[in-house]
Design an enzyme around this catalytic site. Structure first.
Site, PDB file in Angstrom:
ATOM      1  N   GLU A 175      -0.460  -4.757   4.523  1.00 18.55           N
ATOM      2  CA  GLU A 175      -1.036  -4.544   5.860  1.00 18.55           C
ATOM      3  C   GLU A 175      -0.582  -3.218   6.437  1.00 18.55           C
ATOM      4  OE1 GLU A 175       1.637  -4.441   8.036  1.00 18.55           O
ATOM      5  OE2 GLU A 175       2.887  -5.192   6.412  1.00 18.55           O
ATOM      6  N   GLU A 318       3.278  -2.976   4.126  1.00 20.33           N
ATOM      7  CA  GLU A 318       2.303  -2.326   3.243  1.00 20.33           C
ATOM      8  C   GLU A 318       2.001  -3.136   1.988  1.00 20.33           C
ATOM      9  OE1 GLU A 318       3.461   1.612   2.108  1.00 20.33           O
ATOM     10  OE2 GLU A 318       3.740   2.312   4.173  1.00 20.33           O
TER      11      GLU A 318
END
Length: 353
Positions: A175, A318
């Protein structure tokens, strides 16, 4: 629950007990004391049950990075300004982010999905599933409408389905969204009845003064919106994020297709908690890669009933922790397929272990 989501969750089945038992028998036949590889053995058994085969191999692995902006950033809850979401999007798409580097090492593909960034990017590798240009400020009202939350969940389901149809055998959640630890903490509080003091962490590295402010903002969001813990879509719409909703859908889509999904950190965990609230059986398909440095993550994993494989103090997000976990999955997969058995190696004493 909404009919569209029920159509996704309906096919979620239990793991294959026969394959899991065969994996246990295989592990116990290898030239080592039973259980001596610790959590890796439990991982092998879980993966066998998920994939329906004693010795699964995951040749094609995909990291899905969902990106969205958060209106609550206007409350000053992050050390970084909101425009960093868009700036980092360019970095992901050019292959320069940490998850890109780690994914190349692990032989994984990174897919970047715009589910709710404020701005637009024109890039051939971008997957554009934008539902809304960022959420609204949850400290002043709902982050989004119920319909927008549902659209984001279903977009995540479709991304999972498309990846699996394209040959992906294991998914990793990732994300990007400045402010998303605030939304994740609010989700944890809403679903589990925790106080913000227990759930809110430092995110991108805020100081003590801003941490107290962030706790107050989450409390205000809960007081203003009264999210219903019995209705996960209500929680998502009132105090969630678009990328969190999309990750929820990704997890549910993976579970429905019997594909293991490796969870990254706190934000991915919040999405997994919503997925569990929607379909409790989906947790059987989740692998917790690590416990992060974010305060509420350990509590969150406990609520999910998942044991993290790594504890490295990571707090980048991430998908970085999830990608690192792929190496452990590769390791136990090779042990299962390449390690000698007591019989094949002519080693005696297996019956005494």
């Amino acid at each position: 629950m909404i009919k569209e989501i029920e159509a996704v969750t309906g096919p979620i089945a239990q793991p294959d007990e026969k394959a899991a038992l065969q994996a246990v028998q295989r592990l116990n036949s290898l030239t080592k004391p039973p259980g001596s590889l610790g959590q890796l053995e439990a991982l092998a058994v879980r993966l066998a049950g998920i994939s329906g085969t004693e010795q699964p191999v995951y040749a094609k692995r995909t990291v899905v990075v969902m990106a969205g902006d958060h209106g609550v950033c206007c409350e000053g809850v992050s050390a970084f300004p909101q425009e960093v979401t868009m700036q980092m999007a360019d970095n992901f798409l050019s292959g320069g982010a940490a998850v890109n580097v780690l994914a190349r090492q692990a032989g994984a593909e990174v897919k970047f999905v715009d589910i709710g960034m404020i701005g637009d990017i024109d890039h051939p590798e971008l997957i554009n599933r934008k539902v809304k240009r960022g959420t609204d400020n949850m400290a002043a009202g709902p982050a989004m409408s119920r319909e927008e939350a549902l659209s984001a969940v279903l977009a995540g389901v479709r991304v999972a389905q498309e990846a699996v149809a394209g040959g992906t055998e294991i998914l990793v959640t990732g994300e990007m969204g400045i402010g998303n630890t605030t939304a994740s903490a609010a989700i944890l509080c809403a679903l589990e009845g925790l106080s913000p003091e227990m759930a809110v962490g430092r995110g991108t590295g805020i100081d003590n003064e801003r941490l107290l402010h962030k706790i107050a903002v989450v409390q205000r969001a809960l007081d203003v919106n009264w999210p219903d813990p019995a209705d996960p879509l209500d929680v998502l719409s009132k105090v969630g994020g678009l990328e969190i909703a999309a990750l929820t859908g990704l997890i549910l889509g993976a579970a429905a297709s019997r594909t293991p999904v490796v969870l990254d950190g706190f934000i991915s965990g919040a999405a997994a908690l919503v997925a569990k609230a929607v379909a409790p059986e989906s947790t059987a398909f989740m692998i917790a890669s690590h416990v992060s440095g974010e305060q509420g993550h350990r509590l969150l994993l406990k609520r999910l009933g998942l044991e993290p494989l790594l504890d490295l103090g990571l707090r980048l997000g991430e998908g970085t922790g999830g990608v690192l976990c792929l190496h452990l999955i590769d390791s136990i997969s090779r042990v299962m397929s390449e390690m000698a058995t007591f019989e094949s190696a002519g080693v005696s004493g297996a019956d005494k272990l």
